[in-house]
Scaffold this active site. Structure first.
Site, mmCIF file in Angstrom:
data_model
loop_
_atom_site.group_PDB
_atom_site.id
_atom_site.type_symbol
_atom_site.label_atom_id
_atom_site.label_comp_id
_atom_site.label_asym_id
_atom_site.label_seq_id
_atom_site.Cartn_x
_atom_site.Cartn_y
_atom_site.Cartn_z
ATOM 1 N N ASP A 275 37.751 43.395 36.350
ATOM 2 C CA ASP A 275 38.209 42.018 36.516
ATOM 3 C C ASP A 275 37.503 41.364 37.696
ATOM 4 O O ASP A 275 37.773 41.694 38.849
ATOM 5 C CB ASP A 275 39.724 42.000 36.734
ATOM 6 N N ASP B 209 34.686 34.821 34.900
ATOM 7 C CA ASP B 209 35.705 35.859 35.007
ATOM 8 C C ASP B 209 35.558 36.855 33.871
ATOM 9 O O ASP B 209 35.830 36.541 32.707
ATOM 10 C CB ASP B 209 37.094 35.227 34.977
#
Length: 560
Positions: free
Chosen positions: A119, A341
């Site tokens: 992440d 992201d």
């Protein structure tokens, strides 16, 4: 007095001329010359010295290895790149795992393996630990584990997931509340007590809570000759005792590795300790596999754009999109900021940009609007005929291009999700959704069941935190540790790289809210443009002997 002055000037001039003459009369000796070989043999006491024959493959490999070692010394990092000890490979496992990319990592002494999600929108590395409320860890609980061979997910190996125990690791120790990285210190009862943490993620009611622990992350370093070296890197780990929301429903059941800007992230620890440069790369292949490399700063000819600060700080990987092009037309009023992201499965754009983009896509696409039940996208279309081969349907759709400053561009070749029926492709959806905020999210947008291949897929994404920029290049995600395949593949030669529409082609076309995850502290601002140094002729001559010695030292490296 005048005579003494003239004499002094004459001496200085003679000294300068002597130094210049000495410099230009020096003889350069190659590091693999016969003279150097004789010197090294003499220093080794007459023992045989390994010496590559000129213009052979061994000779050129030796040169490359020597140059890389010199580069690492000059740049101050110990390794060119690092990757998890179990390999650089990453994999997405579909719906059971929230469409995220995962990789195996080893933590502690003795080492314990964890399958963590990757992440780039958060900082902390946490794993299930002394669980009060955690996701199931049995391999049989998750469908993707059973079907790993079908999905090509050999990374799974039908392994049960693990739980971390600080008391079971001889290298673990609690992070105290007095530690400068303990953000919860104001809520601690004592400076010596273990530092608690709570992280709330942008998915609804999703969080991880526990204690911060210092322990070892096991990594490997690859070299150009294919050899690997074990590296033990001290990092801070979240002992995740209680998870909520999506983390109980299959998303990151065995932990999550935050790759954000914050000081507590793994890339920050590796760079600060001098293991690698302050950068990392993620590569996403079209078969749901990928790679992760710490220290990778990408190719010299890759495209790039600068990260943008948020409220004056570099806390997330935000970039500025100047315009969006659909097919051959660039659209006005489509500039926006976006968070890059890897932990986001989908792409969201600010509402105004979204409307302008989807209207232009709808104008160009040769298909009829259609609503497919259960699909979240607004602009879906029904195929005129059923396609068994998905590439035929993809080739008909206009591409999407994001334009950045300095003429950089990011081409999304397949911006749609294909909808499959029993006989083949029955339709597709433009894989973009609106958001009420002014910052969009550029996610990976890849779902195996829907055979979508878009956005970051097919790219090597380089998060160069040292130079505060995002880099990208087309790639098939080869393993960088393969000595015969050291570099990623270049862009396909199918025309000019990233062709941009001309100004004459620009035209003006006639929600869901997701708040981006915010990482931790930011690095210092980039320095201003370098100041030009103008050296006088006297200063240049003064340092000529020193420069000559340095040059000879580089040509004939010390054998000590």
């Amino acid at each position: 007095m005048a005579t003494r002055f003239l004499l002094a000037v004459s001496v200085v001039v003679l000294l300068i001329e002597s130094r210049v003459a000495t410099m230009f009369s020096a003889r350069l000796i190659h590091r693999f010359s016969d003279e150097v070989e004789a010197v090294r043999a003499a220093k080794s006491g007459g023992a045989s010295v390994s010496w590559p024959q000129r213009k052979t493959m061994e000779y050129y490999k030796f040169l490359v290895r020597s140059d890389l070692e010199r580069q690492k010394v000059m740049l101050g990092s110990k390794y060119q790149f690092l990757f998890p000890s179990e390999g650089s490979k990453t994999m997405s496992f579909g719906n059971d795992y929230g469409w995220l990319h995962y990789t195996w990592i080893d933590i502690g002494t003795p080492n314990v393996s964890f399958l963590v999600a990757l992440d780039a929108g958060s900082d902390l590395l946490w794993v299930p630990c002394e669980c009060v409320q955690c996701a199931p860890l049995s391999a049989s609980y998750y469908g993707s584990l059973v079907c790993s061979l079908i999905y090509g997910a050999s990374i799974m190996q039908d392994r049960d997931l693990n739980q971390y125990s600080p008391s079971g690791s001889s290298t673990s120790k609690n992070l105290s509340c007095s530690h400068r990285l303990c953000e919860s210190s104001p809520h601690c009862g004592s400076p010596k007590q273990p530092c608690p943490y709570t992280i709330n993620y942008y998915s609804e009611n999703t969080s991880s809570t526990g204690l911060l622990i210092e322990d070892i992350l096991h990594l490997s370093s690859g070299s150009d000759d294919g050899s690997k070296f074990s590296v033990q890197a001290p990092v801070i780990i979240g002992c995740g005792m209680r998870q909520t929301g999506g983390y109980l429903d299959g998303v990151a059941p065995d932990g999550l590795m935050g790759l954000g800007f914050g000081e507590i992230s793994v890339p920050s620890f590796l760079a600060k300790a001098g293991f690698v440069r302050n950068s990392f790369s993620l590569c996403f292949n079209d078969d749901d596999s990928g790679r992760i490399f710490f220290g990778d700063q990408g190719l010299a000819n890759q495209q790039s754009t600068l990260f943008l600060p948020l409220d004056g700080k570099y806390e997330t990987y935000i970039v500025g999109v100047e315009a969006c092009c659909i097919g051959s037309s660039c659209i006005k009023q489509t500039s926006f900021r976006a968070l890059v992201d890897s932990g986001a499965s989908f792409t969201f754009l600010p509402d105004e940009s979204y409307r302008n983009i989807v209207d232009e896509f709808d104008r160009q696409v040769n298909a009829t609007r259609f609503s497919f039940e259960g699909y979240p996208w607004e602009y879906c279309y029904k195929s005129r005929v059923v396609f068994v081969n998905s590439s035929k349907e993809l080739s008909k759709n206009p591409s999407v291009m994001l334009k950045f400053a300095h003429n950089s561009s990011f081409v999304v070749h397949n911006p749609v999700f294909l909808v499959y029926g029993y006989q083949g492709v029955v339709g597709f959806c433009l894989a973009i959704q609106p958001t009420d905020g002014d910052i969009g999210i550029l996610g990976r947008n890849r779902r195996k069941n829907f055979h979508a291949e878009n956005f970051m897929t097919g790219y090597r994404m380089v998060f160069d935190r040292e130079n505060l920029k995002l880099g990208w290049s087309r790639s098939n995600c080869q393993d960088l540790t393969d000595g015969e395949k050291m570099h990623f593949s270049p862009p396909p030669k199918e025309g000019p790289s990233n062709p941009l529409p001309t100004n004459e082609q620009q035209r003006t076309p006639s929600g869901q809210t997701i708040t981006p995850a915010v990482a931790g502290r930011a690095p210092s601002n980039p320095s201003a443009a370098p100041t030009q140094l103008i050296l006088s002729q006297f200063c240049l001559v003064k340092f000529l002997p020193l420069m000559l010695l340095l040059l000879l030292h580089l040509i004939i490296p010390s054998t000590s």
